[in-house]
Design an enzyme around this catalytic site. Structure first.
Site, short mmCIF file in Angstrom:
data_model
loop_
_atom_site.label_atom_id
_atom_site.label_comp_id
_atom_site.label_asym_id
_atom_site.label_seq_id
_atom_site.Cartn_x
_atom_site.Cartn_y
_atom_site.Cartn_z
N GLU A 122 -6.09 -7.99 -0.46
CA GLU A 122 -6.76 -7.70 0.82
C GLU A 122 -8.20 -7.30 0.56
OE1 GLU A 122 -5.05 -4.83 3.54
OE2 GLU A 122 -3.04 -5.66 3.24
N GLU A 128 0.79 -1.22 0.00
CA GLU A 128 0.00 0.00 0.00
C GLU A 128 0.83 1.28 0.00
OE1 GLU A 128 -2.94 -0.32 3.12
OE2 GLU A 128 -3.91 -2.03 2.14
#
Ligand code: IFM
Length: 439
Positions: A350, A166
């Site tokens: 995710e 991320e």
């Protein structure tokens, strides 16, 4: 609509994800101080000033935790290695740290679980932060050295590896919004972090290619942005939010360019020579990971660039206050394949939600989690039907853990953790998935 493994193509991988600082217990095994320890020790940054020193004590309980992964019939375990555990001062190898990831890898393989590693999930060694952290261009080389150290030890047994989890969180959330460590609110620091995080990604990929590793990827968190109303101004601001959050990172890695609307604000603050780094940033990868949770409604706010604000939306929300918007996952899967990655395999690395789970009579009912998973699986099905080369779906998270600035309150796990006793109790969603993913 409920889905089982049989609804997905042969070879489609189901996985579950965690990260080192959120579960391991950073106080063990000679790990060094991180900027998250420093951030959490500073008043008002983290709920109850909680940190990851003990977390879920996974460091000592990983064998039982791997039993839980196998028990729910997951194919893959997406975990992260901690730079500060492997190199406590950021530079010098800690043999205990390498040994831990060696044991963890073997524990996965012994249970037939595919190890999927991430090399950085946010716990920067404090001595690296002292040198400017992600603001310092040299971090790309330091990160490559760390990559070499850990992957020389366990790389041969990894199913897949991605350097950085991320990048938006690493750069924007942490240097512009100040919500994550190091807690800066500084546009110059942000511009540098936005670039250096991708440079470090590229150098790590090159390092791992040099070690002969394959199945290397990049993992982005993507958040869908809709304009809060029908005005042109709201549409422009939603496009800017999309540029900062999503297109900057995908564009850097897959197109060798940054979006013009974002450069409109950041360019004056970029490091010298940034335009020459796309050869490294765009070093080919083998797959692209998408972390997806929610969408935001965006409106103009006036004031300094970027001049937008988030407006509360009407949809059902999770405990985090995030709207449940499975359509956004479908949008990203199709758009990413169409505009950025073509035939490259995509993996949802995710997806999941926090809910206020409590044990009652020894059981934990979490129907919102299962409904969320099914709704998002429906988006996977739609994308697959349209030919998107989607190869896997990983849930966040295996067990309740340290949710960063929210401390231990937000429970994302399929398995409940009692943070007093550290006892694990599988939730209803875990039991349901175990049945549905069985062969
Ligand atoms: O817990 C985080 C994780 O560290 C990164 N992705 C989002 C999760 C939920 O907020």
């Amino acid at each position: 609509m409920t889905y089982t493994r049989a609804d997905f193509p042969e070879g489609f991988d189901f996985g579950v994800a965690t990260s080192s600082y959120q579960i391991e217990g950073h106080g063990f095994g000679g790990a060094g101080p991180t900027h998250w320890d420093d951030f959490a020790a500073t008043p008002s940054n983290v709920k109850n000033a909680e940190n990851g020193r003990l977390a879920c004590d996974h460091y000592h309980r990983f064998e039982a935790d791997m039993d839980l992964v196998a028990g729910a019939n997951f194919d893959c375990y997406r975990f992260s290695t901690s730079w500060a555990r492997v190199m406590p001062d950021g530079f010098t190898v800690n043999p205990e740290g390498l040994d831990f990831y060696d044991r963890l890898t073997d524990a996965m393989l012994a249970r037939g679980i595919k190890p999927c590693a991430t090399l950085y999930h946010w716990e920067l060694p404090s001595p690296i932060a002292d040198r400017g952290g992600w603001r310092n261009r040299d971090i790309a080389d330091w990160f490559a050295d760390y990559t070499h150290a850990i992957m020389s030890r366990i790389g041969d047994r990894m199913h897949s590896v991605a350097p950085i989890n991320e990048p938006w969180c690493v750069a924007w959330l942490s240097h512009f919004e100040g919500y994550h460590a190091p807690g800066l609110r500084d546009i110059r620091a942000t511009a540098r972090a936005m670039h250096h995080v991708l440079l470090a990604h590229g150098k790590a990929i090159q390092t791992m290619r040099g070690l002969g590793l394959s199945n290397l990827g990049a993992v982005f968190n993507l958040e869908w942005a809709d304009p809060a109303d029908d005005s042109l101004e709201a549409a422009e601001k939603a496009a800017l939010y999309d540029g900062i959050y999503n297109r900057w990172f995908l564009g850097g890695v897959f197109k060798g360019e940054y979006p013009q609307n974002v450069l409109g604000g950041l360019e004056p603050y970029m490091p010298d020579g940034w335009q020459d780094d796309f050869g490294t940033i765009g070093t080919p990868v083998d797959w692209c990971g998408l972390n997806y949770y929610t969408r935001k409604l965006i409106a103009p706010s006036g004031g300094a660039w970027p001049g937008f604000k988030e407006v509360e939306g009407p949809l059902e929300k999770t405990l985090m206050g995030w709207e449940i918007y499975p359509e956004g996952l479908y949008n990203f899967l199709t758009r990413t394949a169409r505009e950025y990655t073509g035939t490259l395999p995509l993996i949802v690395t995710e997806n999941g939600l926090a809910s206020p789970d409590v044990i009652e009579n020894g059981a934990i009912e979490d129907p919102q989690r299962l409904a969320y998973i099914d709704a998002h699986m429906h988006s996977l099905q739609r994308a697959l039907a349209e030919g998107v080369p989607l190869r896997g779906y990983y849930l966040w998270s295996l067990m309740d853990n340290y949710e960063w600035a929210c401390g231990y309150e937000q429970r994302f796990g399929l398995v409940h953790v009692d943070f007093e006793t550290l006892e694990r109790t599988p939730k209803a969603s875990y039991h349901a998935l175990a049945k549905r993913l069985g062969r």
